[in-house]
Design an enzyme around this catalytic site. Structure first.
Site, short mmCIF file in Angstrom:
data_model
loop_
_atom_site.label_atom_id
_atom_site.label_comp_id
_atom_site.label_asym_id
_atom_site.label_seq_id
_atom_site.Cartn_x
_atom_site.Cartn_y
_atom_site.Cartn_z
N LYS A 47 -17.72 -34.92 0.45
CA LYS A 47 -17.40 -34.75 1.63
C LYS A 47 -17.06 -32.89 1.51
CE LYS A 47 -13.83 -37.72 1.62
NZ LYS A 47 -13.00 -38.24 2.62
N ARG A 145 -6.04 -44.63 11.24
CA ARG A 145 -6.35 -43.22 11.24
C ARG A 145 -8.02 -44.04 12.07
NH1 ARG A 145 -7.61 -40.38 5.80
NH2 ARG A 145 -8.91 -41.43 6.09
N TYR A 267 8.31 -12.61 -6.37
CA TYR A 267 8.84 -12.12 -5.00
C TYR A 267 9.84 -13.57 -5.38
CZ TYR A 267 4.86 -10.51 -3.01
OH TYR A 267 4.01 -9.52 -2.64
N MET A 320 -0.32 -13.88 -3.75
CA MET A 320 -2.08 -14.58 -3.05
C MET A 320 -2.55 -14.32 -4.31
SD MET A 320 -3.52 -12.38 0.32
CE MET A 320 -2.14 -13.41 1.43
#
Length: 380
Positions: A47, A145, A267, A320
């Site tokens: 998956k 779940r 940052y 990023m």
């Protein structure tokens, strides 16, 4: 080593490179299969695009290695996999949403029925067709779940009139605490799974994920469903990882610069240079799967990269599109502009980075390299 078909540009235009060794994935699958002693089938969970490594490429390689049963999450993944593996058994773990039975039947996909409503819908479909249609039934043994409650499972599967012609192709559950074998939850789930499936022991049963495979024969039953171990990940937290790395992420150096003692980096000014530093800025960031939480601050260290055998700690926040590395103690000739730096791979385990990022290696693997050149071949 050859580039994957989806690469659109010349290699020099990419900021980084994601190399995937599908032969190593196949070897990991064989290692897990050998632990079963021929008593259980070894399937494969592929998956999330085979945990970020490429579902079609990995599916082909595992099928060639002998794997015949595959687990994905959603039907779109299953349909895409069917296009390259026409003869495989394919289960979709997330079950049967309303109105989706047609595509399941058209593409010979088996849903894992995870609620009473799903089971009732599938039984109705079997009754209308007058035959049993392949599907698994999931019983919840404590993870809360997906899955029928033990009471729903026993009542429904024990009612021949309600079941009609439907005979499940697999009965399954899922471990909540497999990464910690000593956790009492594992034995409770095992005992409950044995108890509720005992009246149906003539049907195939499955409980083990990667951790369950490594925990021993009690958890194996008829079929196991390894996932993270196939991709070199750490299935059991405190044990040595017996699996081979299968992926390497490399980012290119854009600039090397000097940072005076006392200046801050990145940052938020989160990391202060405790001495005069040299840093290298590489073309990778959280948009490429390098998780932001692995950055450093003045209070705690961050992750690291490797440059020709030298450890290069991450300095400050991960941005990023770029990461700053401490290369003060690395020979200058190894730091040329454009040089590839190993951000994850044989020398930088995903589990190690995940510890700095306060997450798990699954998150790293499934997030990697959306903007990188993707290459299939050995990691050397």
């Amino acid at each position: 080593m050859s580039a994957a078909p989806e690469n659109q540009f010349h290699s020099d235009l990419y900021g980084g490179r994601l190399t995937i060794d599908v032969d190593a994935i196949s070897r990991n699958w064989r290692v897990l299969r050998e632990k079963l002693g021929g008593k259980s089938e070894c399937a494969a969970a592929i998956k999330a695009d085979a945990y970020g490594t490429g579902q079609k490429e990995v599916g082909r390689a595992l099928f060639a290695a002998g794997c015949r049963t595959f687990f994905v999450a959603v039907p779109t993944e299953a349909i895409a996999l069917r296009q390259v593996l026409p003869e495989a058994v394919i289960y979709a773990l997330n079950g049967l949403l309303p109105g989706t039975s047609g595509p399941y039947l058209e593409h010979n996909i088996r849903p894992v029925l995870g609620s009473l409503a799903e089971l009732e819908d599938w039984i109705a479909l079997c009754k209308s067709s007058g035959r049993s249609l392949d599907a698994a039934v999931h019983v919840d043994t404590g993870i809360h779940r997906l899955g029928l409650s033990p009471e729903e499972f026993s009542q429904t599967l024990g009612d021949a009139g309600m079941m009609g012609p439907f005979v499940p192709s697999l009965l399954m559950s899922h471990l909540a605490c497999g990464s910690t074998p000593s956790h009492a939850m594992n034995r409770r789930q095992l005992d409950l799974f044995r108890e509720v499936t005992a009246p149906h022991a003539h049907l195939r049963r499955s409980l083990a994920n990667s951790a369950g495979v490594l925990m021993g024969e009690d958890y194996h039953f008829d079929l196991v469903r390894p996932g993270i171990s196939l991709y070199g990940g750490q299935a059991i937290d405190d044990d040595p990882n017996p699996m081979t790395p299968v992926a390497k992420v490399e980012a290119r150096i854009m600039i090397v610069r000097d940072v005076p003692e006392g200046d801050t980096i990145g940052y938020g000014a989160m990391h202060t240079a405790k001495r005069p530093l040299r840093n290298a800025v590489v073309a990778a960031g959280y948009a490429d799967g390098m998780l932001r939480r692995a950055g450093s601050t003045d209070e705690r260290p961050g992750g690291f990269a490797m440059i020709s055998g030298h450890r290069a700690p991450i300095l400050g926040r991960i941005s990023m599109d770029m990461i700053t590395l401490d290369v003060t103690d690395i020979p200058e000739h190894l730091l040329e502009r454009g040089t590839y730096v190993e951000m994850l791979g044989p020398n930088v385990a995903a589990a190690d980075l995940a510890a700095y990022a306060e997450t798990i290696d699954y998150e790293y693997l499934t997030s990697l390299g959306r903007r990188f050149e993707r290459v299939y071949g050995p990691l050397t």
